[in-house]
Design a protein around this motif. Structure first.
Motif, PDB file in Angstrom:
ATOM      1  N   MET B   1       0.829  -1.206   0.000  1.00 33.13           N
ATOM      2  CA  MET B   1       0.000   0.000   0.000  1.00 33.13           C
ATOM      3  C   MET B   1       0.866   1.260   0.000  1.00 33.13           C
ATOM      4  N   LYS B   2       0.367   2.282  -0.664  1.00 34.79           N
ATOM      5  CA  LYS B   2       1.203   3.473  -0.866  1.00 34.79           C
ATOM      6  C   LYS B   2       1.131   4.456   0.298  1.00 34.79           C
ATOM      7  N   VAL B   3      -0.050   4.696   0.785  1.00 36.09           N
ATOM      8  CA  VAL B   3      -0.149   5.689   1.872  1.00 36.09           C
ATOM      9  C   VAL B   3      -0.667   5.105   3.182  1.00 36.09           C
ATOM     10  N   VAL B   4      -1.464   4.057   3.092  1.00 37.07           N
ATOM     11  CA  VAL B   4      -1.935   3.424   4.320  1.00 37.07           C
ATOM     12  C   VAL B   4      -0.724   2.828   5.045  1.00 37.07           C
ATOM     13  N   GLY B   5      -0.642   3.104   6.332  1.00 32.33           N
ATOM     14  CA  GLY B   5       0.476   2.580   7.125  1.00 32.33           C
ATOM     15  C   GLY B   5       1.669   3.515   7.185  1.00 32.33           C
ATOM     16  N   LYS B   6       1.588   4.646   6.469  1.00 33.35           N
ATOM     17  CA  LYS B   6       2.711   5.596   6.500  1.00 33.35           C
ATOM     18  C   LYS B   6       2.466   6.672   7.562  1.00 33.35           C
ATOM     19  N   PRO B   7       3.529   7.064   8.260  1.00 29.55           N
ATOM     20  CA  PRO B   7       3.366   8.078   9.310  1.00 29.55           C
ATOM     21  C   PRO B   7       3.312   9.497   8.729  1.00 29.55           C
ATOM     22  N   LEU B   8       2.286   9.778   7.928  1.00 31.96           N
ATOM     23  CA  LEU B   8       2.198  11.091   7.286  1.00 31.96           C
ATOM     24  C   LEU B   8       1.608  12.115   8.263  1.00 31.96           C
ATOM     25  N   PRO B   9       2.009  13.385   8.111  1.00 32.82           N
ATOM     26  CA  PRO B   9       1.409  14.403   8.988  1.00 32.82           C
ATOM     27  C   PRO B   9      -0.080  14.550   8.723  1.00 32.82           C
ATOM     28  N   LYS B  10      -0.810  15.019   9.724  1.00 33.54           N
ATOM     29  CA  LYS B  10      -2.252  15.249   9.555  1.00 33.54           C
ATOM     30  C   LYS B  10      -2.515  16.239   8.427  1.00 33.54           C
ATOM     31  N   VAL B  11      -3.607  16.022   7.698  1.00 30.35           N
ATOM     32  CA  VAL B  11      -3.901  16.939   6.597  1.00 30.35           C
ATOM     33  C   VAL B  11      -4.249  18.337   7.106  1.00 30.35           C
ATOM     34  N   ASP B  12      -4.709  18.429   8.348  1.00 31.80           N
ATOM     35  CA  ASP B  12      -5.081  19.746   8.874  1.00 31.80           C
ATOM     36  C   ASP B  12      -4.060  20.260   9.887  1.00 31.80           C
ATOM     37  N   ALA B  13      -2.849  19.690   9.860  1.00 27.63           N
ATOM     38  CA  ALA B  13      -1.851  20.093  10.859  1.00 27.63           C
ATOM     39  C   ALA B  13      -1.436  21.550  10.677  1.00 27.63           C
ATOM     40  N   ALA B  14      -1.174  21.956   9.424  1.00 24.97           N
ATOM     41  CA  ALA B  14      -0.633  23.302   9.212  1.00 24.97           C
ATOM     42  C   ALA B  14      -1.601  24.391   9.684  1.00 24.97           C
ATOM     43  N   PRO B  15      -2.875  24.367   9.262  1.00 24.27           N
ATOM     44  CA  PRO B  15      -3.768  25.421   9.766  1.00 24.27           C
ATOM     45  C   PRO B  15      -3.907  25.414  11.286  1.00 24.27           C
ATOM     46  N   LYS B  16      -3.826  24.238  11.893  1.00 19.15           N
ATOM     47  CA  LYS B  16      -3.978  24.191  13.352  1.00 19.15           C
ATOM     48  C   LYS B  16      -2.777  24.822  14.058  1.00 19.15           C
ATOM     49  N   VAL B  17      -1.569  24.512  13.571  1.00 14.42           N
ATOM     50  CA  VAL B  17      -0.415  25.029  14.311  1.00 14.42           C
ATOM     51  C   VAL B  17      -0.038  26.449  13.903  1.00 14.42           C
ATOM     52  N   THR B  18      -0.531  26.916  12.753  1.00 13.79           N
ATOM     53  CA  THR B  18      -0.192  28.284  12.377  1.00 13.79           C
ATOM     54  C   THR B  18      -1.281  29.268  12.784  1.00 13.79           C
ATOM     55  N   GLY B  19      -2.387  28.761  13.310  1.00 16.86           N
ATOM     56  CA  GLY B  19      -3.446  29.675  13.740  1.00 16.86           C
ATOM     57  C   GLY B  19      -4.421  30.042  12.642  1.00 16.86           C
ATOM     58  N   ARG B  20      -4.305  29.404  11.483  1.00 17.18           N
ATOM     59  CA  ARG B  20      -5.223  29.734  10.398  1.00 17.18           C
ATOM     60  C   ARG B  20      -6.589  29.072  10.567  1.00 17.18           C
ATOM     61  N   ALA B  21      -6.628  27.978  11.311  1.00 14.95           N
ATOM     62  CA  ALA B  21      -7.905  27.277  11.494  1.00 14.95           C
ATOM     63  C   ALA B  21      -8.911  28.235  12.139  1.00 14.95           C
ATOM     64  N   VAL B  22     -10.132  28.207  11.644  1.00 11.04           N
ATOM     65  CA  VAL B  22     -11.150  29.131  12.168  1.00 11.04           C
ATOM     66  C   VAL B  22     -12.050  28.379  13.146  1.00 11.04           C
ATOM     67  N   TYR B  23     -11.878  28.670  14.412  1.00  9.45           N
ATOM     68  CA  TYR B  23     -12.724  28.089  15.448  1.00  9.45           C
ATOM     69  C   TYR B  23     -13.990  28.948  15.570  1.00  9.45           C
ATOM     70  N   ALA B  24     -15.012  28.399  16.194  1.00 12.45           N
ATOM     71  CA  ALA B  24     -16.274  29.142  16.277  1.00 12.45           C
ATOM     72  C   ALA B  24     -16.054  30.508  16.924  1.00 12.45           C
ATOM     73  N   ASP B  25     -15.215  30.558  17.942  1.00 11.62           N
ATOM     74  CA  ASP B  25     -15.025  31.838  18.625  1.00 11.62           C
ATOM     75  C   ASP B  25     -14.239  32.843  17.786  1.00 11.62           C
ATOM     76  N   ASP B  26     -13.534  32.351  16.739  1.00  7.36           N
ATOM     77  CA  ASP B  26     -12.810  33.275  15.848  1.00  7.36           C
ATOM     78  C   ASP B  26     -13.764  34.013  14.912  1.00  7.36           C
ATOM     79  N   MET B  27     -14.964  33.481  14.767  1.00  7.91           N
ATOM     80  CA  MET B  27     -15.873  34.048  13.774  1.00  7.91           C
ATOM     81  C   MET B  27     -16.532  35.300  14.329  1.00  7.91           C
ATOM     82  N   LEU B  28     -16.537  36.345  13.523  1.00  3.00           N
ATOM     83  CA  LEU B  28     -17.154  37.591  13.964  1.00  3.00           C
ATOM     84  C   LEU B  28     -17.788  38.296  12.763  1.00  3.00           C
ATOM     85  N   PRO B  29     -18.885  37.756  12.256  1.00  2.67           N
ATOM     86  CA  PRO B  29     -19.541  38.431  11.142  1.00  2.67           C
ATOM     87  C   PRO B  29     -20.031  39.816  11.575  1.00  2.67           C
TER      88      PRO B  29
END
Ligand SMILES: Cc1cc2nc3c(=O)[nH]c(=O)nc-3n(C[C@H](O)[C@H](O)[C@H](O)COP(=O)(O)OP(=O)(O)OC[C@H]3O[C@@H](n4cnc5c(N)ncnc54)[C@H](O)[C@@H]3O)c2cc1C
Ligand code: SF4
Lengths: 330, 768
Positions: B1-29
């Motif tokens: 298998m090509k990707v199953v079983g590989k220790p790849l980083p989470k697909v959402d790791a970058a937005p989470k650690v750089t602060g780009r992820a938008v949490y509910a409290d970040d929203m201010l329409p």
């Protein structure tokens, strides 16, 4: 989210000016240094003031002379814990500073603020809503004590880590007030009262702490808390001793977090004078030191256990004074 | 298998650690209003009147609502619809929501809350299991259940229990207590709602968008198609965001009233009140064994302190009895459970839902039995391990089972059998098992539990699924499964998840179900898509592996038109033939074994954990990095529960609703953890995978307590194992009393007559 109340922020350029502002505003204003004690308490409405007087003008130096070391009140706890003079001559003080709360708070918190830090009680260090639900106590908004309901006074706990050590080392603070400057031994800075815990006048700013170097001086601080970081002390022992050979010429043991002020364990010190630090002496001294400690049920873990632990921290601190590997010559 | 079983980083790791992820409290329409909730200061009180007039007069206040604006009751389980978004009749715990206010800023809303006058008639609070079992002084907390403040009874008996005890050479009884604790997610609950063109949209920090969708529809009395629920970026749940919550309903209602966006973010203190955490459980267990330690029968009783509302409590009660036979072959088993209402924040599911408490009791109980018989506890436990491909006496179907391999791994690595013996140093061993998704949905229905759609076009591939990534990595697993099938990298797969308008339903991130169920749904959808692509490429005379993905998708789109496929997963119908058999069955069980090494100071009672070895049978690690993360996180949480965390009350109030006073381990308290991933290739899991998020927590608390016994010779039969309890147990030991700290007795509980069920024939033959 808990929000800070609105307040005016004043920026005096000197301690004298700050004292003048404090005298003018009275109880509506407070000094703020690092803010690590003050801001959370403002959020919880434990303090209600409309003005903060910033102490940014305080010095940030540690000056080491041949007979004394002067630490400006604006020095951060991180800087104090890393300073080579302090680590060399007043090891216990650097240790105590390095054991306060957590790294980010030590980077902001000052040694002056640590000497003035508010007394604590787990009926009091709560939000406005919680305190309202519990029923307010006399330290803020109420008129009884929830820990000792029949008591006419507040028993909130002195929780500074560096104050007991500064006292054990015979430290002296410089205070600048409306009437000018004066010096006061740190031991005279506190009162046995959970509410009016400071003996200085409210307009007085702590500008520096002076520790006297002496040959043969050794010091150690042992802090008890549940976790490796963040927690306030739930018991602690600050010990400073002047050794002549392997006997104690003079010593002072001060306990943290077992009373409303740093508790001087005089009987133990009288006992230790002229003795060698063997195991039995250490145990007997610790026993004597622990006697006056009367923790109440207003901090982490049970007060029975905390009371038992006072002896242990004193023993550990005394053991650390001894240079020999293994600690004893028993 | 090509990707199953590989220790790849989470697909959402970058937005989470750089602060780009938008949490509910970040929203201010634009024009967002802020909501604050006034909560009850009394643990138990009738509400006589609520006067909001002064609050309404405060400039900046736009809406004030009370329970009469939201009278419809809701609750996660269909059988316990007992909560209101706001109470106007009765407050049942300190923190129960009473009034909600929307204002132009948070301070104004808070000041307005303070201006509300509520008149209460204070009632006697019920603060313990014993008090709940007794006749209430004033009145019952809820008006259903009973007798007194009992919420739910369970009484089941499988096989010939009486005969099993009669056959035993030795019978032992023990009582244990597991204190309640809370999830402590880093992100406080937060929700923001808009109301535009007659439609409500809610963004929330939730684990279960679908269940929130249903609850909103019910309470707001709007059809589901006029409500959209979107899972915002998530800062941790651990089960604490698995119920629909008052603040989610409140902001939607306030948005409907004001026509403006309304947001509510709970304070940390309010998170302690929202709770739904670990039930405090008192346990009594009696087991019969033969001379060589084979279990002949077991009788397990539990009493759960449920707090003021039902929440998942009925399921939690069943769970305190369901999984004991999934690790040990118990030929005859009787379980009696009881959940009571108390005037505390409601308990519910926390990582391991209802099973860490009995696991703690069971593991220590077997340790003690082994010592009674002069047997090695580890050997005795192993002698009783279940076998793969069997049915338990309570009809749970066990397929893959790596218990023995997990045990070998941790024993070897820790040197358990040859450990150094010195006072104050100890090692403890324990095992556990957990479900890979509950076999039944929360509300009865015949639909799939998870659904995935895949769309492919010139622009690439997008997968749609209602699953909510709460940090456990379910997005990464979805992307990995799709990528594996289509020959891509996970980062090539775009994801649309947790949005009730655009994604097909997944029941949510609870009961360790997402990798197993959404993974299987994704696998089906991806395989169908691959089939289309392969066919089209073959039609052009080429092989799929030879062409670029873009070329393949162009060929397929030209041939078949719009490229979409779907997959879904419905768990097999494997529940046993008895009432109450719906809680416990799972398509597969994970297994764990762990060894804890610690130093315990006899003088102070302070414990320092030196190292934890843990092996986890995850079936197959789709991403070993994520599995290790889950295992280590579970160990961390298990150590917190074992050593310090406790949700306790004083004078009717939560004693310390703050992150400073409620103790949870810091980095400095966390020992080294050595994790072993054991792969048993489960026949039903996607690529053979099973769960990893909850099971590894379970063996940690009993292993800690067993290690304390190993170190000091005292049993601490309750968690948390605090220094004061250790010191007290040692004092008793010195005085010649039983060297133990723990509950003295189990209360007399009027359990109903047991429902007697025959166990499956030949249940441990390895033929099921
Ligand atoms: C989570 C947490 C954990 C903590 N743990 C510990 C701990 O373990 N041990 C401990 O000792 N403390 C602890 N603290 C308290 C605090 O961080 C420290 O005491 C710190 O040293 C306070 O210094 P500061 O400069 O931030 O003081 P501030 O917060 O600015 O001020 C504290 C008080 O002192 C007064 N003040 C400050 N400077 C002066 C001055 N020069 N002259 C006169 N008055 C002054 C202020 O008016 C205020 O009343 C903790 C705080 C938090 C939030
Ligand atoms: S000791 Fe008593 S008066 Fe003082 S803060 Fe605590 S409860 Fe209040």
């Amino acid at each position: 989210m808990l929000r800070l109340p609105r307040f005016k922020y004043l920026r005096p350029r000197s301690a004298r000016e700050a004292a003048g502002m404090a005298a003018e505003k009275g109880a509506r204003a407070m000094f703020v240094a690092g803010g690590t004690d003050l801001y959370p308490k403002l959020k919880r409405r434990q303090f209600e003031v409309d003005t903060l007087i910033g102490l940014d003008f305080l010095g940030h130096d540690i000056r080491n002379g041949s007979t004394e070391c002067v630490i400006d009140a604006g020095v951060t706890l991180s800087a104090a814990s890393r300073d080579s003079h302090l680590k060399g001559g007043f090891g216990g003080y650097a240790e105590a500073a390095g054991l306060v709360s957590s790294p980010p708070l030590r980077n902001a918190g000052t040694i002056g603020g640590n000497l003035c830090v508010d007394t604590r009680c787990n009926y009091y260090d709560m939000t406005y809503e919680w305190r309202k639900a519990a029923g307010f106590c006399m330290k803020k908004d109420g008129d009884i004590c929830l820990v000792a309901p029949s008591s006419p006074r507040c028993w909130a706990v002195s929780s500074s880590d560096t104050a007991p050590m500064a006292i054990a080392l015979g430290g002296v603070v410089t205070l600048v007030g409306l009437d000018g400057e004066r010096e006061l031994p740190v031991s005279a800075l506190y009162r046995d009262d959970g509410i009016e815990y400071m003996a200085k006048r409210p307009d007085e700013v702590v500008t520096s702490l002076r520790l006297r170097a002496e040959p043969g001086l050794r010091s150690a601080y042992v802090k008890l808390r549940r976790r490796g970081s963040i927690d306030f002390p739930i018991a602690g022992a600050a010990v400073a001793a002047r050794m002549e050979g392997d006997t104690i010429a003079a010593c002072r043991i001060v306990l943290s977090a077992v009373a409303s002020y740093p508790l001087d364990a005089e009987a133990a010190c009288t006992f230790l004078k002229g003795r060698r630090l063997d195991r039995e002496t250490v145990q007997e001294a610790a026993e004597l030191a622990a006697k006056p400690a009367k923790p109440l049920d207003n901090a982490d873990l049970s007060h029975f256990w905390r009371k038992r632990m006072v002896r242990v921290v004193v023993e550990q601190a005394l053991e650390r004074l001894s240079d020999q590997p293994g600690g004893f010559d028993s | 298998m090509k990707v199953v079983g590989k220790p790849l980083p989470k697909v959402d790791a970058a937005p989470k650690v750089t602060g780009r992820a938008v949490y509910a409290d970040d929203m201010l329409p634009a024009r967002t209003l802020h909501c604050k909730i006034l909560r009850s200061p009394h643990p138990h009180a009738r509400i006589v009147s609520i006067d909001t007039s002064a609050a309404r007069r405060i400039p900046g206040v736009l809406a004030v609502i009370t329970g009469s604006d939201l009278p419809v009751k809701f609750g996660i389980l269909p059988v316990t619809q007992d909560e209101r978004a706001l109470e106007h009749e009765k407050a049942r715990y300190v923190g129960d929501p009473i009034v909600a206010i929307a204002a132009t800023d948070e301070e104004i809303a808070a000041a307005a809350c303070d201006a509300v006058a509520v008149e209460y008639e204070v009632l006697e609070p019920v603060m313990s299991i014993d008090a709940a079992l007794a006749t209430p002084k004033d009145e019952r907390i809820q008006d259903y259940g009973g007798p007194n403040n009992v919420h739910k009874f369970v009484a089941l008996e499988f096989g010939d229990v009486e005969g099993g005890f009669a056959r035993a050479d030795h019978v032992r009884e023990d009582v244990f207590f597991y204190q309640g604790n809370t999830h402590l997610p880093m992100e406080q609950h937060s929700a923001i709602a808009t109301y535009v063109d007659g439609r409500v949209t809610l963004w929330s920090s939730t684990q279960v968008v679908h269940y929130v969708h249903r609850a909103l529809s019910r309470v707001l009395e709007l059809p589901m198609h006029r409500i959209r629920v979107i899972g915002a970026a998530h800062g941790g749940g651990f089960g604490g965001k698995t119920d629909p919550f008052a603040h989610e309903i409140i902001v939607a209602k306030l948005a409907m009233i004001t026509g403006r966006p309304v947001k509510c973010t709970l304070t940390r203190e309010e998170v302690f009140y929202a709770h739904r955490g670990r039930h405090p459980v008192l346990m009594w267990v009696r087991t019969g064994v033969t001379h060589d330690g084979r279990i002949t029968a077991m009788h397990f009783r539990t009493a759960l302190d449920g707090g003021a509302y039902g929440s998942y409590g009925v399921a939690s009660t069943f769970y305190t009895g369901a999984l004991q036979p999934v690790t040990y072959d118990i030929p005859a088993y009787r379980f009696e459970g009881c959940r009571v209402f108390t005037n505390k924040p409601p308990c519910g599911p926390k990582r391991g839902h209802g099973t860490p408490q009995p696991r703690f009791g069971l593991e220590l109980h077997l340790e003690k039995i082994a010592r009674d018989l002069g047997l090695d506890p580890v050997d005795m436990k192993r002698r009783n391990y279940v076998k793969p491909n069997t049915r338990t006496v309570n009809w749970l179907r066990v397929t893959s089972c790596g218990l023995e391999e997990c045990t070998q791994r941790v024993l070897e690595a820790s040197g358990f059998k040859t450990r150094e013996r010195r006072p104050g140093r100890g090692m403890g061993f324990a095992i556990s098992s957990y479900l890979s998704g509950a076999g039944t949905a929360i509300y009865w229905n015949d639909m799939p539990h998870s659904e995935v759609q895949i769309k492919v076009d010139r622009g690439g591939v997008t997968a749609y699924c209602g699953a909510m990534d709460i940090g456990q990595g379910s997005d990464s697993v979805l992307a990995t499964v799709v990528a594996e099938e289509l020959g891509l990298q996970p980062s090539d797969v775009r994801l649309v998840t947790a949005d009730t308008d655009t994604t097909p339903i997944d029941l949510g991130s609870y009961s360790s179900r997402v990798t197993f169920m959404a993974g299987n749904a994704a696998l089906e959808a991806a395989r169908k898509m691959r089939e289309l692509l392969v066919q089209a490429v073959a039609g052009a005379g080429k092989r799929y592996e030879e062409v670029s993905f873009e070329e393949a998708s162009v060929l397929a789109e030209a041939r078949f038109g719009t490229l979409t496929t779907a997959g879904s997963y419905t768990p097999p119908k494997i529940a046993g033939p008895y009432k109450g058999s719906g809680v416990g069955p799972s398509p597969a069980y994970s297994y764990s074994a762990c060894v804890v090494d610690l130093d315990a100071d006899a003088r102070t009672g302070l414990i320092k954990v030196n190292k934890v070895w843990i092996a986890h049978d995850v079936g197959r690690a789709i991403n070993p990095l994520l599995v290790e993360g889950q295992v280590e996180g579970s160990v961390y949480m298990g150590l917190g529960e074992a050593l310090m965390e406790e949700q306790v009350f004083r004078k009717g109030l939560h004693k310390w609703p703050s992150m400073l006073e409620y103790k949870s381990p810091t980095f400095l308290d966390m020992p080294e953890v050595e994790t072993f991933i054991v792969e048993t290739d489960d026949p039903e899991g996607p690529y053979g995978a099973k769960e990893a998020g909850q099971g590894p927590l379970l063996p940690v608390p009993p292993a800690v307590s067993a290690a304390v016994y190993d170190a000091l010779g005292v049993w601490i039969d309750e968690v948390p194992v605090t220094p004061e309890k250790v010191v007290e147990a040692l004092r008793r030991k010195d005085k010649g009393e039983t060297p133990r700290y723990g509950p003295q007795r189990f209360p007399a509980i009027p359990y109903p007559e047991t429902i007697k069920v025959d166990g499956p024939v030949g249940h441990q033959d390895g033929t099921c």
